[in-house]
Write a protein that holds these residues in place. Structure first.
Motif, PDB file in Angstrom:
ATOM      1  N   ALA A 114       0.689  -1.117   0.043  1.00 36.08           N
ATOM      2  CA  ALA A 114       0.034   0.066   0.092  1.00 36.08           C
ATOM      3  C   ALA A 114       0.996   1.434   0.101  1.00 36.08           C
ATOM      4  CB  ALA A 114      -0.887  -0.095   1.184  1.00 36.08           C
ATOM      5  N   GLY A 115       2.027   1.337   0.713  1.00 39.10           N
ATOM      6  CA  GLY A 115       2.904   2.458   0.891  1.00 39.10           C
ATOM      7  C   GLY A 115       3.473   2.557  -0.501  1.00 39.10           C
ATOM      8  N   LEU A 116       3.902   1.622  -1.145  1.00 36.70           N
ATOM      9  CA  LEU A 116       4.633   1.854  -2.454  1.00 36.70           C
ATOM     10  C   LEU A 116       3.653   2.195  -3.754  1.00 36.70           C
ATOM     11  CD1 LEU A 116       7.119  -1.209  -2.567  1.00 36.70           C
ATOM     12  CD2 LEU A 116       7.654   1.106  -2.469  1.00 36.70           C
ATOM     13  N   VAL A 117       2.530   1.602  -3.313  1.00 34.74           N
ATOM     14  CA  VAL A 117       1.600   2.303  -4.482  1.00 34.74           C
ATOM     15  C   VAL A 117       1.141   3.697  -4.297  1.00 34.74           C
ATOM     16  CG1 VAL A 117      -0.894   1.909  -5.094  1.00 34.74           C
ATOM     17  CG2 VAL A 117       0.480  -0.150  -4.963  1.00 34.74           C
ATOM     18  N   LEU A 118       0.717   4.170  -3.067  1.00 36.87           N
ATOM     19  CA  LEU A 118       0.748   5.330  -2.781  1.00 36.87           C
ATOM     20  C   LEU A 118       1.928   6.441  -3.240  1.00 36.87           C
ATOM     21  CD1 LEU A 118      -1.178   7.457  -1.503  1.00 36.87           C
ATOM     22  CD2 LEU A 118      -0.170   7.048   0.821  1.00 36.87           C
ATOM     23  N   MET A 119       3.108   5.939  -3.057  1.00 30.88           N
ATOM     24  CA  MET A 119       4.315   6.592  -3.339  1.00 30.88           C
ATOM     25  C   MET A 119       4.395   6.826  -4.809  1.00 30.88           C
ATOM     26  SD  MET A 119       8.215   5.881  -2.668  1.00 30.88           S
ATOM     27  CE  MET A 119       8.129   4.437  -3.884  1.00 30.88           C
TER      28      MET A 119
END
Length: 266
Positions: free
Chosen positions: A249-254
């Protein structure tokens, strides 16, 4: 990177369960004797699905070493992990090994499961049942591959540029942090997705297979033996999966954030 590393640590502890006495509490399935066969909700001779109602008495007799006149509670408990198995000691503590043969030899040599009784230390062969579950049902390859992809994701994220000082057009210094490479970011995201998918499948399969095996052991021994799923192993499996999902989720958001910022700058 920290969340991915924590996920790897939790999954590593899960895989190493029952390989030593300190990890005896991390197990997938626990097998033990009930020392008494509880009465069925419906008497066996009245249950239309039971053809041979005498089997319950047979298993009860076997579990008590053929009805020994000096009954002593069978304290034997077998815990099964991904890589090892543990056996309860009569003096307390656990004897753990990566092979079931070592546990069986320990019972034969010490008779740790019987007190003043000449019967078998493991009359229903729970050690063999645990070894069959470990060899035929437990599958840790997916967890290992999941950890490899998580490590690869960490290595890719370590290449992201950090903060450094640069001089602007006016000659003053300022701290800047360049965007990471879009291709590297997408590759790290893909690696974390594969890791999360494999971890989820492993955790789900572990939970389902342990619960099913426990139910079957109780049913096939007619209550003479009981089985329980390991709470610690379930928590470690799902916690490790949840952490790697947070990484995804963090990488997708980034990646989406960088895309928006690039569009604004353009």
């Amino acid at each position: 990177m920290i969340l991915a590393m924590l996920s790897i640590i939790l999954l590593s502890i899960l895989v190493a369960g029952c390989t030593s006495e300190s990890l005896s509490g991390v197990y997938l399935l626990s097998l033990s004797y009930t020392n008494s066969v509880p009465p069925a909700t419906v008497p066996m001779d009245q249950d239309p699905t039971i053809i041979n109602p005498g089997l319950q008495t047979v298993f009860a007799a076997i579990a008590t070493n053929n009805g020994s006149s000096s009954p002593a509670p069978l304290a034997l408990e077998v815990r099964v992990g991904y890589m090892g198995m543990c056996l309860s000691r009569s003096s307390g503590g656990w004897f753990c090994s990566t092979t079931a043969a070592s546990l069986a030899s320990y019972v034969r040599d010490t008779g740790s499961s019987i007190v003043n009784r000449g019967g078998s230390g493991d009359p229903l062969n729970l050690i063999h049942v645990g070894d069959a579950f470990k060899g035929g049902v437990v599958f840790m390859a997916l967890i290992i591959v999941s950890m490899v992809f998580a490590l690869f994701c960490i290595a890719l994220m370590a290449t992201f540029p950090g903060w450094h000082q640069e001089e602007d057009d006016e000659g003053s210094e300022r701290e800047v942090k360049p965007f990471p490479s879009e291709s590297v970011s997408r590759l790290a995201c893909a690696s974390s997705m594969v890791s999360a998918a494999l971890a989820f499948v492993s955790a789900f399969w572990q939970h389902l297979s342990s619960a099913a095996a426990g139910t079957m052991v109780g049913g096939l021994t007619y209550g003479a033996a009981t089985a329980h799923t390991g709470v610690s192993a379930i928590v470690l499996g799902w916690m490790g999966t949840s952490l790697i999902l947070l990484v995804v989720a963090g990488l997708v958001l980034m990646i989406l954030s960088f895309k928006v910022l690039r569009q604004i700058m353009d």
